[in-house]
Scaffold this active site. Structure first.
Site, short mmCIF file in Angstrom:
data_model
loop_
_atom_site.label_atom_id
_atom_site.label_comp_id
_atom_site.label_asym_id
_atom_site.label_seq_id
_atom_site.Cartn_x
_atom_site.Cartn_y
_atom_site.Cartn_z
N GLU A 198 11.77 -15.93 11.44
CA GLU A 198 11.70 -16.03 9.97
C GLU A 198 12.18 -17.40 9.49
O GLU A 198 12.79 -17.53 8.43
CB GLU A 198 12.56 -14.91 9.36
CG GLU A 198 12.03 -14.36 8.06
CD GLU A 198 10.53 -14.33 8.01
OE1 GLU A 198 9.93 -13.52 8.72
OE2 GLU A 198 9.94 -15.13 7.25
C1 LIG Z 1 11.22 -11.37 18.82
C2 LIG Z 1 10.41 -12.27 17.94
C3 LIG Z 1 9.72 -11.75 16.87
C4 LIG Z 1 8.94 -12.59 16.06
N1 LIG Z 1 8.19 -12.04 15.06
C5 LIG Z 1 7.25 -12.82 14.43
C6 LIG Z 1 6.30 -12.25 13.54
O1 LIG Z 1 6.32 -11.04 13.27
N2 LIG Z 1 5.37 -13.06 13.00
C7 LIG Z 1 5.30 -14.39 13.27
O2 LIG Z 1 4.42 -15.06 12.75
N3 LIG Z 1 6.20 -14.97 14.10
C8 LIG Z 1 7.17 -14.22 14.69
N4 LIG Z 1 8.06 -14.78 15.57
C9 LIG Z 1 8.02 -16.21 15.78
C10 LIG Z 1 9.22 -16.93 15.19
O3 LIG Z 1 9.14 -16.93 13.79
C11 LIG Z 1 9.27 -18.34 15.80
O4 LIG Z 1 9.70 -18.16 17.14
C12 LIG Z 1 10.18 -19.27 15.04
O5 LIG Z 1 9.64 -19.57 13.77
C13 LIG Z 1 10.43 -20.57 15.78
O6 LIG Z 1 9.24 -21.14 16.25
P1 LIG Z 1 9.12 -21.56 17.80
O7 LIG Z 1 9.55 -20.39 18.62
O8 LIG Z 1 7.79 -22.12 18.04
O9 LIG Z 1 10.22 -22.68 17.98
P2 LIG Z 1 10.02 -24.23 17.68
O10 LIG Z 1 9.39 -24.41 16.35
O11 LIG Z 1 9.37 -24.86 18.84
O12 LIG Z 1 11.53 -24.72 17.58
C14 LIG Z 1 12.33 -25.04 18.73
C15 LIG Z 1 13.64 -25.63 18.22
O13 LIG Z 1 13.38 -26.83 17.49
C16 LIG Z 1 13.91 -26.75 16.18
N5 LIG Z 1 13.00 -27.42 15.25
C17 LIG Z 1 11.67 -27.27 15.15
N6 LIG Z 1 11.18 -28.06 14.16
C18 LIG Z 1 12.24 -28.70 13.63
C19 LIG Z 1 12.41 -29.64 12.58
N7 LIG Z 1 11.38 -30.06 11.85
N8 LIG Z 1 13.65 -30.11 12.33
C20 LIG Z 1 14.72 -29.66 13.03
N9 LIG Z 1 14.62 -28.78 14.04
C21 LIG Z 1 13.40 -28.30 14.33
C22 LIG Z 1 14.05 -25.27 15.88
O14 LIG Z 1 15.06 -25.04 14.92
C23 LIG Z 1 14.39 -24.71 17.25
O15 LIG Z 1 15.75 -24.81 17.49
C24 LIG Z 1 8.88 -13.97 16.33
C25 LIG Z 1 9.61 -14.49 17.42
C26 LIG Z 1 10.34 -13.67 18.23
C27 LIG Z 1 11.06 -14.26 19.42
#
Ligand SMILES: Cc1cc2nc3c(=O)[nH]c(=O)nc-3n(C[C@H](O)[C@H](O)[C@H](O)COP(=O)(O)OP(=O)(O)OC[C@H]3O[C@@H](n4cnc5c(N)ncnc54)[C@H](O)[C@@H]3O)c2cc1C
Length: 586
Positions: A431
């Site tokens: 989220e």
């Molecule tokens: C159990 C689970 C349920 C989920 N449910 C849903 C769902 O129902 N629907 C849905 O659409 N998604 C869902 N997600 C996805 C979730 O919202 C994403 O995992 C989350 O938004 C982070 O994206 P990412 O995993 O690609 O991490 P990344 O975006 O790759 O981030 C990796 C790290 O880099 C940091 N980072 C990234 N960009 C920046 C920036 N610009 N500045 C500073 N730091 C940054 C982040 O804070 C994080 O620490 C779910 C994930 C999980 C694990």
């Protein structure tokens, strides 16, 4: 350890701290009375205590299972969902004119907290549906509202939120799922979404997927995203072109199916205008961000209850003031009491922030006066990232402290303490990660409308400082002093942030959000202390409860608010001091 919903605590926070009763004057909630509040809290407590909590461990042990596109939830989840539907819980905080119960969001937050404490993996399903209902209410057409809202509100159908793709996580604008016009008003949606919560399951008759996708020729980035509603089962009863092709193996929330969804020309319909998908999605995300914050509070409450019970039971060593030779229950050791006090005070503070955010959201919609609505909107916008990020950080911190109180047994799955930490760990990630929330607070909310949201916040905190300082209770003036020190630190950091270089702002954003959470949380506890003092004087309610609320605020002010000034140095160190550490990047 079973969970017992803290009904008195929830009621006190709703009424005395979040001031939910201000909503009565709006006339928007005719059925919202003190009796209804108590009845709702007590009924939700029964559902949480007796139906959902006993399934928490089962869900963790069994996981969900995927077989040929069909997901089976753990034993008992289907029956529990039926009970949830039977109670009408999905519609509690939505208007009666669309089939809801017409009660305030803050009451929804209180009931949601109980559900999340009892069984977070289960609670995720209904939580996603809340968000979809909000989107349809605000952005749906009359036909869409008529077609979907009744079934979502009564829980017959559930909903999902589909943003994430392998290359598009925090950067939603990188998503590639496509939608092509079918020529009859519908669209063909194709692509793959990952990590979709409750993307497929066996509890509801149908699932409405809200999917962000790109239409032909749309601009790059978030400006070219449109939102579609894609039902799993179409009106004619046929299966749509969407299915779950994978189920994630996760650290926690094993009872929640986290699915990889394949869309192969699935029939969908636009919600809102083409290329205005992010606007609609933000409606859903704002509701979901607050609700994820509530998950943080809920899991922390559960971990606290479990740790408290363990500490009363486990005997080790001789307590400094213990009677007899011992061994004494570990709760008699001052260090264990300090941990429990830290847990309890942070839970109370974060709970109040979430409820205050919900009250502000309702006032922003229903207050009679336009200026009041605008100010409430600013308060909601300011509190939303704090409710999400600070409360979920607390969820993790408190769950970890819960394990520590258990000693070695906390690390052993049998006690269940470890499950709380495993479950809690996702909440700062999904989220919008907590880093993204911090950037939202420092980059957008701090300076919006000339910094009005923060200026109004400072003025309100000053009123509480004044109330503490002039109180007849011997302990309250010191609370006022500590709150004033915290407010000064927040002001100093905010002034620096609003003038700093963008890279320095980003470097300090996370500790800035923490400071804001700690000071606002302290403010909430002081409001509670002032109310408790009033109750003491008026001889209202339980005097022990009132004395403990004052002590709780006192502990927090000494243990947490006194650290506020040190946070300012952390926030203002600037990006160079961090990058000089050296990470092998240019
Ligand atoms: C159990 C689970 C349920 C989920 N449910 C849903 C769902 O129902 N629907 C849905 O659409 N998604 C869902 N997600 C996805 C979730 O919202 C994403 O995992 C989350 O938004 C982070 O994206 P990412 O995993 O690609 O991490 P990344 O975006 O790759 O981030 C990796 C790290 O880099 C940091 N980072 C990234 N960009 C920046 C920036 N610009 N500045 C500073 N730091 C940054 C982040 O804070 C994080 O620490 C779910 C994930 C999980 C694990």
């Amino acid at each position: 350890m079973t969970y017992r919903a803290p009904v008195d605590e929830l009621r006190f926070t709703l009424v005395e701290v979040a001031a939910v009763d201000v909503l009565k004057a709006t006339g928007a909630f005719p059925d919202f009375t003190d009796d209804i509040t108590l009845a709702i809290l007590e009924e939700a407590a029964k559902l949480a205590n007796d139906v959902l909590a006993p399934l928490n461990k089962t869900g963790d042990a069994e996981h969900c299972k995927l077989d040929n596109g069909v997901v089976t939830t753990p034993t008992g989840f289907r029956q529990a969902y039926a009970k949830f539907v039977e109670g009408g819980w999905q519609g509690l905080q939505f208007p009666t004119k669309v089939g809801g119960m017409g009660l305030p969001r803050a009451l929804g937050v209180a009931t949601l907290e109980m559900v999340q404490s009892a069984n977070m993996a289960f609670g995720l399903g209904p939580m996603l549906t809340y968000g979809a209902i909000e989107v349809l209410l605000v952005h749906g057409t009359d036909e869409q509202r008529a077609a979907y809202l009744p079934k979502l509100l009564n829980g017959e159908w559930s909903a999902t939120m589909n943003l994430t793709e392998p290359q598009a996580g925090s950067d939603v604008g990188a998503l590639r799922t496509k939608a092509e016009p079918n020529g009859d008003g519908s669209w063909a949606v194709s692509g793959q979404k990952i990590f979709i919560t409750w993307g497929e399951h066996d509890c509801a008759d149908n699932i409405l997927h809200l999917v962000l996708a790109r239409t032909p020729g749309s601009p790059a980035g978030t400006k070219g995203l449109s939102l579609f509603i894609v039902p799993k089962i179409l009106d004619d009863g046929s299966r749509n072109g969407v299915q779950a092709i994978g189920l994630e193996h996760k650290l926690g929330i094993h009872g929640s199916p986290t699915c990889t969804m394949e869309y192969s020309g699935a029939k969908g319909w636009l919600i809102g205008a083409e290329n205005a998908g992010m606007k609609a999605m933000f409606t859903m995300m704002n509701s979901a961000r607050l609700n994820v914050g509530v998950q943080g509070v809920g899991i922390a409450e559960r971990a606290y209850q479990q740790a408290l019970a363990f500490a009363k039971d486990r005997k080790q060593g001789k307590a400094i003031d213990g009677k007899g030779p011992g061994p004494h229950p570990i709760i008699q050791h001052p260090d264990i009491q300090r941990s429990l006090a830290m847990m309890k005070s942070k839970i109370a503070a974060s709970r109040a922030i979430c409820m205050a955010c919900a009250v502000a959201a309702d006032l922003s919609e229903y207050a009679e006066d336009e200026d009041e609505r605008a100010a409430a909107k600013r308060r909601e916008e300011l509190l939303t990232p704090i409710a999400k990020a600070w409360s979920t950080d607390i969820g993790v911190e408190v769950a970890s402290m819960g394990i520590q109180i258990h000693g070695g047994m906390g690390y052993i799955e049998e006690t269940g303490a470890a499950q709380h930490l495993r479950d809690a760990r996702i909440t700062p990630i999904y989220e919008g990660t907590n880093a993204i929330q911090a950037m939202d607070l420092a980059g957008r909310k701090l300076n919006m409308q000339g910094g009005a949201a923060f200026t109004e916040l400072y003025a309100d905190i000053e009123l509480t400082i004044e109330a503490c300082s002039t109180s007849s209770h011997p302990d309250l003036p010191l609370l006022g002093e500590r709150l004033e020190e915290g407010l000064d630190s927040l002001r100093e950091a905010a002034t620096w942030m609003s003038e700093a270089d963008p890279a320095d702002v980003l470097a300090g954003a996370t500790p800035f959000l923490t400071l804001a959470g700690e000071v606002i949380g302290g403010w909430m506890l002081c409001i509670g202390a002032v109310a408790a003092r009033r109750r003491q004087k008026d001889k209202l309610g339980d005097p022990v409860f009132a004395a403990q609320r004052i002590a709780l605020a006192g502990f927090y002010c000494e243990a947490v608010l006194t650290l506020a000034h040190a946070r300012v140095d952390d926030i203002t160190m600037g990006v160079e001091m961090i990058s000089d550490v050296g990470f092998g990047v240019d």
